[in-house]
Design a protein around this motif. Sequence first.
Motif, mmCIF file in Angstrom:
data_model
loop_
_atom_site.group_PDB
_atom_site.id
_atom_site.type_symbol
_atom_site.label_atom_id
_atom_site.label_comp_id
_atom_site.label_asym_id
_atom_site.label_seq_id
_atom_site.Cartn_x
_atom_site.Cartn_y
_atom_site.Cartn_z
ATOM 1 N N LEU A 22 -2.758 -70.851 -18.229
ATOM 2 C CA LEU A 22 -3.748 -71.782 -18.762
ATOM 3 C C LEU A 22 -3.229 -72.404 -20.052
ATOM 4 O O LEU A 22 -2.488 -71.763 -20.804
ATOM 5 C CB LEU A 22 -5.063 -71.055 -19.042
ATOM 6 C CG LEU A 22 -5.706 -70.330 -17.848
ATOM 7 C CD1 LEU A 22 -6.845 -69.446 -18.333
ATOM 8 C CD2 LEU A 22 -6.195 -71.333 -16.827
ATOM 9 N N PRO A 23 -3.610 -73.633 -20.340
ATOM 10 C CA PRO A 23 -3.177 -74.249 -21.601
ATOM 11 C C PRO A 23 -3.810 -73.535 -22.792
ATOM 12 O O PRO A 23 -4.999 -73.227 -22.777
ATOM 13 C CB PRO A 23 -3.670 -75.691 -21.479
ATOM 14 C CG PRO A 23 -4.800 -75.635 -20.495
ATOM 15 C CD PRO A 23 -4.442 -74.559 -19.523
ATOM 16 N N LEU B 49 5.656 -60.234 -21.863
ATOM 17 C CA LEU B 49 4.959 -60.674 -20.643
ATOM 18 C C LEU B 49 4.710 -62.176 -20.682
ATOM 19 O O LEU B 49 4.885 -62.880 -19.681
ATOM 20 C CB LEU B 49 3.637 -59.910 -20.489
ATOM 21 C CG LEU B 49 3.755 -58.394 -20.282
ATOM 22 C CD1 LEU B 49 2.366 -57.761 -20.234
ATOM 23 C CD2 LEU B 49 4.539 -58.053 -19.036
ATOM 24 N N GLY B 50 4.288 -62.669 -21.851
ATOM 25 C CA GLY B 50 4.055 -64.099 -21.979
ATOM 26 C C GLY B 50 5.332 -64.909 -21.842
ATOM 27 O O GLY B 50 5.363 -65.939 -21.155
ATOM 28 N N ALA B 51 6.408 -64.448 -22.482
ATOM 29 C CA ALA B 51 7.679 -65.169 -22.416
ATOM 30 C C ALA B 51 8.247 -65.163 -21.000
ATOM 31 O O ALA B 51 8.799 -66.166 -20.534
ATOM 32 C CB ALA B 51 8.671 -64.546 -23.393
ATOM 33 N N PHE C 139 1.943 -70.725 -24.412
ATOM 34 C CA PHE C 139 2.159 -70.900 -25.843
ATOM 35 C C PHE C 139 3.348 -71.830 -26.090
ATOM 36 O O PHE C 139 4.363 -71.751 -25.393
ATOM 37 C CB PHE C 139 2.416 -69.551 -26.519
ATOM 38 C CG PHE C 139 1.254 -68.602 -26.434
ATOM 39 C CD1 PHE C 139 0.106 -68.807 -27.176
ATOM 40 C CD2 PHE C 139 1.319 -67.485 -25.604
ATOM 41 C CE1 PHE C 139 -0.964 -67.924 -27.097
ATOM 42 C CE2 PHE C 139 0.260 -66.596 -25.521
ATOM 43 C CZ PHE C 139 -0.883 -66.817 -26.270
ATOM 44 N N THR C 140 3.222 -72.673 -27.100
ATOM 45 C CA THR C 140 4.335 -73.549 -27.472
ATOM 46 C C THR C 140 5.225 -72.892 -28.518
ATOM 47 O O THR C 140 6.367 -73.312 -28.713
ATOM 48 C CB THR C 140 3.821 -74.884 -28.023
ATOM 49 O OG1 THR C 140 2.960 -74.639 -29.145
ATOM 50 C CG2 THR C 140 3.032 -75.637 -26.952
ATOM 51 N N ARG C 141 4.709 -71.864 -29.188
ATOM 52 C CA ARG C 141 5.497 -71.133 -30.190
ATOM 53 C C ARG C 141 5.213 -69.641 -30.083
ATOM 54 O O ARG C 141 4.086 -69.230 -29.837
ATOM 55 C CB ARG C 141 5.151 -71.584 -31.618
ATOM 56 C CG ARG C 141 5.528 -73.005 -31.973
ATOM 57 C CD ARG C 141 5.268 -73.233 -33.463
ATOM 58 N NE ARG C 141 5.571 -74.581 -33.884
ATOM 59 C CZ ARG C 141 4.691 -75.573 -33.900
ATOM 60 N NH1 ARG C 141 3.444 -75.348 -33.496
ATOM 61 N NH2 ARG C 141 5.032 -76.769 -34.314
ATOM 62 N N THR D 79 -0.127 -71.083 -30.531
ATOM 63 C CA THR D 79 0.897 -70.152 -31.019
ATOM 64 C C THR D 79 0.478 -68.711 -30.756
ATOM 65 O O THR D 79 -0.692 -68.367 -30.887
ATOM 66 C CB THR D 79 1.128 -70.345 -32.533
ATOM 67 O OG1 THR D 79 1.553 -71.686 -32.782
ATOM 68 C CG2 THR D 79 2.189 -69.391 -33.052
ATOM 69 N N LEU D 80 1.454 -67.880 -30.398
ATOM 70 C CA LEU D 80 1.243 -66.430 -30.312
ATOM 71 C C LEU D 80 1.962 -65.784 -31.492
ATOM 72 O O LEU D 80 3.157 -66.007 -31.700
ATOM 73 C CB LEU D 80 1.795 -65.860 -29.006
ATOM 74 C CG LEU D 80 1.726 -64.326 -28.880
ATOM 75 C CD1 LEU D 80 0.283 -63.845 -28.830
ATOM 76 C CD2 LEU D 80 2.492 -63.832 -27.655
#
Length: 300
Positions: A37-38, A94-96, A115-117, A153-154
């Motif tokens: 999701l965005p 996990l996100g990456a 995430f963008t960052r 961002t995360l």
Amino acid sequence: PAWAELRAGAEMCVRMDDLVARARYAAAVAGFRPEMLPAPSPLVVVHGRHPLLLAAGETVIPFDLTLDSSERTLVVSGPNTGGKTVLLKSVGLLGAMAQSGIIPPVGAGSQLPVFTRFFADIGDHQSLAANLSTFSAHLAALRNILSEADPATLVLLDEIGSGTDPTEGAALAAAALLSLTRRGTTTLATTHLGALKTLPERDPGIVNASLQFDAETIRPTYRFEKGVPGRSYGLAIARRLGIDPDVLAEAEADVPRAARTLDALLADAERRTRALEASEASLAMRDVESEARAARLAAE
């Protein structure tokens, strides 16, 4: 033309090999494709596991973690060796992985923001060459995070506020977490500072969490629990390791009354939780026995 055909064939083989490797990995870790999701959006990890621990063949306790759209910051507290840092690293990896097109070791129903960052301040960044102390290195990382973090961002902060006077460190950490929360940044932070456990009272976008610890055996269970701050167990561990009782008594007397009260409340909550879990397990066993008895009677 022949070289072009060979190159195209080789590239096709590489792409196929890449896809097969990703599919094999997903099957090996029993992973499910998460819904992407965005950001900002809810973060839902079902049956999450640290990919490197899985690869090393370690016994991994899965965790379920949910941050809904109104929750931006998770403050994880508890004793050392309890698994707090592993939790932070797991969420980041996990996100990456998902954003790299690799199905991560998560269960069905997981939802991950795109995430963008990614920012992570984990570990000791002390540097003699750069003339940085541990605290200075953490401050440099925090400065960069606060200057660039946004709702997409995360941020992962391990032992935020440590390395200096606890009062000043807690005040700085609280201000940083409140700032990140207000701008909508998804933030996971670990801490031993008791003052940070009261942040949910100041901003509903901040929630407490802990990793369970067995007070009887003084051993971590690595089970994640949202909504309840963790106890440090510092004095309990010291008692278990044989520190002189007189020293412990004096140390306990020096602990502020508010901290003792909070620790007692958390200990009582843990006892009630264990009692409830034992009761639920007993009821589940009785249900199984009743069903088996009913099946026998029906057969007769």
